[in-house]
Design a protein around this motif. Sequence first.
Motif, PDB file in Angstrom:
ATOM      1  N   ARG A   1      -4.080  -9.131  -5.467  1.00  0.00           N
ATOM      2  CA  ARG A   1      -4.445 -10.538  -5.335  1.00  0.00           C
ATOM      3  C   ARG A   1      -4.034 -11.280  -6.585  1.00  0.00           C
ATOM      4  N   ALA A   2      -3.598 -12.512  -6.385  1.00  0.00           N
ATOM      5  CA  ALA A   2      -3.230 -13.331  -7.528  1.00  0.00           C
ATOM      6  C   ALA A   2      -4.494 -13.714  -8.290  1.00  0.00           C
ATOM      7  N   ARG A   3      -4.433 -13.577  -9.579  1.00  0.00           N
ATOM      8  CA  ARG A   3      -5.595 -13.927 -10.415  1.00  0.00           C
ATOM      9  C   ARG A   3      -5.515 -15.389 -10.802  1.00  0.00           C
TER      10      ARG A   3
ATOM     11  N   LEU B   1      -6.211  -0.401  -0.652  1.00  0.00           N
ATOM     12  CA  LEU B   1      -7.052  -1.366   0.053  1.00  0.00           C
ATOM     13  C   LEU B   1      -8.437  -1.471  -0.586  1.00  0.00           C
ATOM     14  N   LEU B   2      -8.977  -0.348  -1.035  1.00  0.00           N
ATOM     15  CA  LEU B   2     -10.263  -0.370  -1.728  1.00  0.00           C
ATOM     16  C   LEU B   2     -10.161  -1.152  -3.035  1.00  0.00           C
ATOM     17  N   LEU B   3      -9.107  -0.904  -3.793  1.00  0.00           N
ATOM     18  CA  LEU B   3      -8.901  -1.634  -5.046  1.00  0.00           C
ATOM     19  C   LEU B   3      -8.622  -3.112  -4.782  1.00  0.00           C
ATOM     20  N   GLN B   4      -7.987  -3.409  -3.670  1.00  0.00           N
ATOM     21  CA  GLN B   4      -7.725  -4.808  -3.312  1.00  0.00           C
ATOM     22  C   GLN B   4      -9.039  -5.519  -2.975  1.00  0.00           C
ATOM     23  N   ARG B   5      -9.915  -4.843  -2.241  1.00  0.00           N
ATOM     24  CA  ARG B   5     -11.214  -5.443  -1.895  1.00  0.00           C
ATOM     25  C   ARG B   5     -12.047  -5.737  -3.136  1.00  0.00           C
ATOM     26  N   THR B   6     -11.905  -4.912  -4.156  1.00  0.00           N
ATOM     27  CA  THR B   6     -12.655  -5.138  -5.393  1.00  0.00           C
ATOM     28  C   THR B   6     -11.952  -6.133  -6.315  1.00  0.00           C
TER      29      THR B   6
ATOM     30  N   ASN C   1      -0.790  11.959   5.851  1.00  0.00           N
ATOM     31  CA  ASN C   1      -0.003  10.813   6.302  1.00  0.00           C
ATOM     32  C   ASN C   1       0.991  11.225   7.382  1.00  0.00           C
ATOM     33  N   ALA C   2       1.681  12.329   7.153  1.00  0.00           N
ATOM     34  CA  ALA C   2       2.702  12.775   8.103  1.00  0.00           C
ATOM     35  C   ALA C   2       2.098  13.182   9.443  1.00  0.00           C
ATOM     36  N   ALA C   3       1.036  13.953   9.417  1.00  0.00           N
ATOM     37  CA  ALA C   3       0.473  14.508  10.650  1.00  0.00           C
ATOM     38  C   ALA C   3      -0.467  13.551  11.374  1.00  0.00           C
ATOM     39  N   PHE C   4      -1.235  12.778  10.621  1.00  0.00           N
ATOM     40  CA  PHE C   4      -2.281  11.965  11.243  1.00  0.00           C
ATOM     41  C   PHE C   4      -2.146  10.470  10.983  1.00  0.00           C
ATOM     42  N   GLY C   5      -1.163  10.074  10.195  1.00  0.00           N
ATOM     43  CA  GLY C   5      -0.995   8.659   9.886  1.00  0.00           C
ATOM     44  C   GLY C   5      -2.069   8.119   8.967  1.00  0.00           C
ATOM     45  N   PHE C   6      -2.756   9.005   8.253  1.00  0.00           N
ATOM     46  CA  PHE C   6      -3.805   8.593   7.323  1.00  0.00           C
ATOM     47  C   PHE C   6      -3.252   8.664   5.909  1.00  0.00           C
ATOM     48  N   CYS C   7      -3.065   7.516   5.292  1.00  0.00           N
ATOM     49  CA  CYS C   7      -2.468   7.431   3.954  1.00  0.00           C
ATOM     50  C   CYS C   7      -3.571   7.250   2.909  1.00  0.00           C
ATOM     51  N   LEU C   8      -3.848   8.303   2.152  1.00  0.00           N
ATOM     52  CA  LEU C   8      -4.894   8.239   1.125  1.00  0.00           C
ATOM     53  C   LEU C   8      -4.586   7.187   0.057  1.00  0.00           C
ATOM     54  N   GLY C   9      -3.347   7.155  -0.399  1.00  0.00           N
ATOM     55  CA  GLY C   9      -2.964   6.164  -1.409  1.00  0.00           C
ATOM     56  C   GLY C   9      -3.091   4.747  -0.889  1.00  0.00           C
ATOM     57  N   CYS C  10      -2.768   4.537   0.387  1.00  0.00           N
ATOM     58  CA  CYS C  10      -2.913   3.207   0.999  1.00  0.00           C
ATOM     59  C   CYS C  10      -4.383   2.815   1.060  1.00  0.00           C
ATOM     60  N   GLU C  11      -5.233   3.768   1.401  1.00  0.00           N
ATOM     61  CA  GLU C  11      -6.673   3.502   1.450  1.00  0.00           C
ATOM     62  C   GLU C  11      -7.203   3.185   0.050  1.00  0.00           C
ATOM     63  N   MET C  12      -6.692   3.873  -0.956  1.00  0.00           N
ATOM     64  CA  MET C  12      -7.083   3.572  -2.334  1.00  0.00           C
ATOM     65  C   MET C  12      -6.672   2.150  -2.690  1.00  0.00           C
TER      66      MET C  12
ATOM     67  N   PRO D   1       0.798  -1.232   0.000  1.00  0.00           N
ATOM     68  CA  PRO D   1       0.000   0.000   0.000  1.00  0.00           C
ATOM     69  C   PRO D   1       0.834   1.286   0.000  1.00  0.00           C
ATOM     70  N   PRO D   2       1.903   1.409   0.830  1.00  0.00           N
ATOM     71  CA  PRO D   2       2.710   2.633   0.736  1.00  0.00           C
ATOM     72  C   PRO D   2       3.393   2.790  -0.630  1.00  0.00           C
ATOM     73  N   ARG D   3       3.788   1.678  -1.221  1.00  0.00           N
ATOM     74  CA  ARG D   3       4.406   1.754  -2.547  1.00  0.00           C
ATOM     75  C   ARG D   3       3.383   2.228  -3.580  1.00  0.00           C
ATOM     76  N   PHE D   4       2.158   1.734  -3.486  1.00  0.00           N
ATOM     77  CA  PHE D   4       1.082   2.187  -4.360  1.00  0.00           C
ATOM     78  C   PHE D   4       0.840   3.683  -4.152  1.00  0.00           C
ATOM     79  N   ALA D   5       0.873   4.127  -2.893  1.00  0.00           N
ATOM     80  CA  ALA D   5       0.677   5.546  -2.580  1.00  0.00           C
ATOM     81  C   ALA D   5       1.761   6.394  -3.246  1.00  0.00           C
ATOM     82  N   GLN D   6       2.985   5.885  -3.284  1.00  0.00           N
ATOM     83  CA  GLN D   6       4.057   6.588  -3.990  1.00  0.00           C
ATOM     84  C   GLN D   6       3.707   6.712  -5.477  1.00  0.00           C
ATOM     85  N   GLY D   7       3.122   5.665  -6.032  1.00  0.00           N
ATOM     86  CA  GLY D   7       2.704   5.699  -7.431  1.00  0.00           C
ATOM     87  C   GLY D   7       1.600   6.722  -7.677  1.00  0.00           C
ATOM     88  N   VAL D   8       0.681   6.843  -6.718  1.00  0.00           N
ATOM     89  CA  VAL D   8      -0.378   7.844  -6.838  1.00  0.00           C
ATOM     90  C   VAL D   8       0.237   9.247  -6.797  1.00  0.00           C
TER      91      VAL D   8
END
Length: 171
Positions: free
Chosen positions: A168-170, A158-163, A145-156, A104-111
Amino acid sequence: MTAIERIDVRAPRFAASITAGLLLVAFLASLLGIATASVGAEWRLPAAPLADRVVDAGFVLVLIAALLFLWGVSSPRSAPWGVLFRRVVRPRLSPRREFEDARPPRFAQGVGLAVTAIGLILHLAGVPWALPSATALAFAAAFLNAAFGFCLGCEMYLLLQRTGIVGRART
């Protein structure tokens, strides 16, 4: 099947702190530069040569941030903020107790890379306010992320992972 890389949860927050600082300076520089100038009521940058847009301080700082995002995506083990955290900061902290999946943090870097790259490209194309707008979005995400530990890219992620779109391996 490969093992999932686990990282110290404090590392991405440390990197986000430095990134937020860089993006704040880049945002301010882009506000003062050519990116916010306009010609009358027209929605375009002044007829400045491309070279002037490239050497604009805001552009250069956002380009540096984008290159750091790219480095974080392509080679996270050698990215400067990760190396600084592992060699200088982590030895001064208590032993790590919490770990997280590195994806997730790596994905956030991509975002962050995508947002800043879009701003850079639109700036070069002559779209006014594109550079400060994209930089402000990237700054807001890094600051959360820095101030509150809330990573928007990580949340994105996780949402994409749930869908089932990423992570996930296909079969």
